[in-house]
Design an enzyme around this catalytic site. Structure first.
Site, PDB file in Angstrom:
ATOM      1  N   ASP A 136       0.889  -1.166   0.000  1.00  0.00           N
ATOM      2  CA  ASP A 136       0.000   0.000   0.000  1.00  0.00           C
ATOM      3  C   ASP A 136       0.929   1.217   0.000  1.00  0.00           C
ATOM      4  O   ASP A 136       1.725   1.393   0.935  1.00  0.00           O
ATOM      5  CB  ASP A 136      -0.857  -0.066   1.271  1.00  0.00           C
ATOM      6  N   ILE A 137       0.836   2.040  -1.004  1.00  0.00           N
ATOM      7  CA  ILE A 137       1.792   3.143  -1.168  1.00  0.00           C
ATOM      8  C   ILE A 137       1.769   4.119   0.019  1.00  0.00           C
ATOM      9  O   ILE A 137       2.767   4.772   0.296  1.00  0.00           O
ATOM     10  CB  ILE A 137       1.557   3.880  -2.516  1.00  0.00           C
ATOM     11  N   ASN A 140      -7.347  12.695 -10.253  1.00  0.00           N
ATOM     12  CA  ASN A 140      -8.122  13.178 -11.401  1.00  0.00           C
ATOM     13  C   ASN A 140      -7.920  14.687 -11.480  1.00  0.00           C
ATOM     14  O   ASN A 140      -7.353  15.291 -10.566  1.00  0.00           O
ATOM     15  CB  ASN A 140      -9.604  12.801 -11.278  1.00  0.00           C
ATOM     16  N   VAL A 175      -6.154   4.530  -5.415  1.00  0.00           N
ATOM     17  CA  VAL A 175      -4.988   4.985  -4.653  1.00  0.00           C
ATOM     18  C   VAL A 175      -5.200   6.424  -4.164  1.00  0.00           C
ATOM     19  O   VAL A 175      -4.732   6.802  -3.085  1.00  0.00           O
ATOM     20  CB  VAL A 175      -3.696   4.801  -5.501  1.00  0.00           C
ATOM     21  N   ASP A 176      -5.929   7.209  -4.929  1.00  0.00           N
ATOM     22  CA  ASP A 176      -6.248   8.594  -4.546  1.00  0.00           C
ATOM     23  C   ASP A 176      -7.016   8.621  -3.215  1.00  0.00           C
ATOM     24  O   ASP A 176      -6.656   9.354  -2.270  1.00  0.00           O
ATOM     25  CB  ASP A 176      -7.093   9.203  -5.681  1.00  0.00           C
ATOM     26  N   THR A 232      -3.916   2.572 -14.499  1.00  0.00           N
ATOM     27  CA  THR A 232      -4.248   1.166 -14.793  1.00  0.00           C
ATOM     28  C   THR A 232      -5.430   0.625 -13.995  1.00  0.00           C
ATOM     29  O   THR A 232      -5.778  -0.541 -14.136  1.00  0.00           O
ATOM     30  CB  THR A 232      -3.035   0.236 -14.571  1.00  0.00           C
ATOM     31  N   GLY A 233      -6.046   1.479 -13.154  1.00  0.00           N
ATOM     32  CA  GLY A 233      -7.216   1.048 -12.395  1.00  0.00           C
ATOM     33  C   GLY A 233      -8.484   1.563 -13.054  1.00  0.00           C
ATOM     34  O   GLY A 233      -8.858   1.129 -14.158  1.00  0.00           O
ATOM     35  N   VAL A 234      -9.113   2.513 -12.406  1.00  0.00           N
ATOM     36  CA  VAL A 234     -10.359   3.118 -12.893  1.00  0.00           C
ATOM     37  C   VAL A 234     -10.213   3.636 -14.334  1.00  0.00           C
ATOM     38  O   VAL A 234     -11.159   3.579 -15.127  1.00  0.00           O
ATOM     39  CB  VAL A 234     -10.770   4.280 -11.949  1.00  0.00           C
ATOM     40  N   TYR A 235      -9.019   4.120 -14.698  1.00  0.00           N
ATOM     41  CA  TYR A 235      -8.810   4.712 -16.025  1.00  0.00           C
ATOM     42  C   TYR A 235      -8.498   3.680 -17.121  1.00  0.00           C
ATOM     43  O   TYR A 235      -8.306   4.053 -18.288  1.00  0.00           O
ATOM     44  CB  TYR A 235      -7.730   5.802 -15.961  1.00  0.00           C
TER      45      TYR A 235
HETATM   46  N1  AR6 Z   1      -1.298   1.612  -2.997  1.00  0.00           N
HETATM   47  C1  AR6 Z   1      -0.716   1.348  -4.195  1.00  0.00           C
HETATM   48  N2  AR6 Z   1      -1.417   1.135  -5.329  1.00  0.00           N
HETATM   49  C2  AR6 Z   1      -2.772   1.179  -5.236  1.00  0.00           C
HETATM   50  C3  AR6 Z   1      -3.455   1.461  -4.024  1.00  0.00           C
HETATM   51  C4  AR6 Z   1      -2.656   1.688  -2.869  1.00  0.00           C
HETATM   52  N3  AR6 Z   1      -3.202   1.969  -1.672  1.00  0.00           N
HETATM   53  N4  AR6 Z   1      -4.786   1.450  -4.274  1.00  0.00           N
HETATM   54  C5  AR6 Z   1      -4.946   1.163  -5.575  1.00  0.00           C
HETATM   55  N5  AR6 Z   1      -3.734   0.985  -6.162  1.00  0.00           N
HETATM   56  P1  AR6 Z   1      -6.492   3.825  -9.632  1.00  0.00           P
HETATM   57  P2  AR6 Z   1      -6.265   5.433 -12.116  1.00  0.00           P
HETATM   58  C6  AR6 Z   1      -3.398   0.681  -7.565  1.00  0.00           C
HETATM   59  O1  AR6 Z   1      -7.857   3.372 -10.018  1.00  0.00           O
HETATM   60  O2  AR6 Z   1      -6.507   4.232 -12.956  1.00  0.00           O
HETATM   61  C7  AR6 Z   1      -9.454   7.732  -8.713  1.00  0.00           C
HETATM   62  O3  AR6 Z   1     -10.800   7.755  -8.362  1.00  0.00           O
HETATM   63  C8  AR6 Z   1      -4.470   0.022  -8.413  1.00  0.00           C
HETATM   64  O4  AR6 Z   1      -4.499  -1.381  -8.161  1.00  0.00           O
HETATM   65  O5  AR6 Z   1      -6.250   4.222  -8.225  1.00  0.00           O
HETATM   66  O6  AR6 Z   1      -5.144   6.353 -12.487  1.00  0.00           O
HETATM   67  C9  AR6 Z   1      -8.914   9.103  -9.075  1.00  0.00           C
HETATM   68  O7  AR6 Z   1      -9.532  10.121  -8.325  1.00  0.00           O
HETATM   69  C10 AR6 Z   1      -3.933   0.327  -9.809  1.00  0.00           C
HETATM   70  O8  AR6 Z   1      -2.893  -0.593 -10.143  1.00  0.00           O
HETATM   71  O9  AR6 Z   1      -6.007   5.086 -10.550  1.00  0.00           O
HETATM   72  C11 AR6 Z   1      -9.249   9.199 -10.532  1.00  0.00           C
HETATM   73  O10 AR6 Z   1     -10.585   9.608 -10.724  1.00  0.00           O
HETATM   74  C12 AR6 Z   1      -3.288   1.709  -9.640  1.00  0.00           C
HETATM   75  O11 AR6 Z   1      -3.166   1.904  -8.229  1.00  0.00           O
HETATM   76  C13 AR6 Z   1      -9.077   7.780 -11.025  1.00  0.00           C
HETATM   77  O12 AR6 Z   1      -9.295   6.958  -9.896  1.00  0.00           O
HETATM   78  C14 AR6 Z   1      -4.098   2.856 -10.234  1.00  0.00           C
HETATM   79  O13 AR6 Z   1      -5.486   2.649 -10.035  1.00  0.00           O
HETATM   80  C15 AR6 Z   1      -7.676   7.516 -11.526  1.00  0.00           C
HETATM   81  O14 AR6 Z   1      -7.625   6.231 -12.086  1.00  0.00           O
END
Ligand code: AR6
Length: 173
Positions: free
Chosen positions: A10-11, A24, A33-34, A118-121
């Protein structure tokens, strides 16, 4: 010599100078992660983010880390994946480059990145990983700071993806 590490974590728990947030463009928080970073840093982080007026895709902004072990949070806005023909690769590369430039300007010695977009986006993770590794290697090749970059992987799949990408020689296609 600068080092590149890979961890599965967890970062928000990492004791580095700066952690990068996959934010975002409002910079006012969200899920993934945000959300985790804002929860761990506490409400003062959101208060500082409100003063910034947002951030365009492919750019980055720096704030304090508040209750986090990290001194700084670098918020960058990754591209939403639309199939690859809307400049997604270049925008993702810019996120890594602009975050590293901001880190160096603030004398950051160690910085951790999540797998931006790589998550929501929905950016394809393999493609994103190769861009991340390429941009970090290119940046570190001719700059003294940061001394250490950590790729913080949330899943075991991401961990092995980054291990594989880093094991390959930089000039491999
Ligand atoms: N520590 C490390 N990595 C994590 C953690 C954590 N605690 N939580 C999730 N990840 P995402 P995006 C990984 O969706 O795709 C938000 O709502 C996750 O598994 O967090 O850039 C923002 O406000 C994945 O590999 O970010 C934006 O609206 C990576 O972090 C939107 O999501 C990125 O996933 C951004 O989407």
């Amino acid at each position: 010599m600068p080092t590149i590490d890979i961890v599965q974590a967890d970062i928000t728990t990492l004791a580095v100078d700066a952690i990068v947030n996959a934010a975002n463009s409002s910079l006012l928080g969200g899920g993934g992660v945000d959300g985790a970073i804002h929860r761990a840093a506490g409400p003062d982080l959101l208060a500082e983010c409100r003063t910034l007026g947002g951030c365009p895709t492919g750019e980055a902004r720096l704030t304090g880390g508040y209750r986090l072990p990290a001194r700084f949070v670098i918020h960058t806005v990754g591209p939403v994946w639309h199939g690859g023909n809307r400049g997604e690769d270049a925008l993702l590369a810019a996120c890594y480059r602009r975050s590293l430039e901001l880190a160096a300007a603030h004398r950051v010695t160690s910085i951790a990145f999540p797998a931006i977009s790589t998550g929501v986006y929905r950016f394809p993770p393999e493609r994103a990983c190769r861009i991340a590794v390429r941009e970090v290697r290119t940046f570190l090749a001719d700059r003294p700071l940061p001394e250490k970059v950590v790729f913080c992987c949330f899943s075991a799949e991401d961990l092995s993806r980054y291990e594989q990408a880093l094991a390959e020689s930089p000039d491999q296609p």
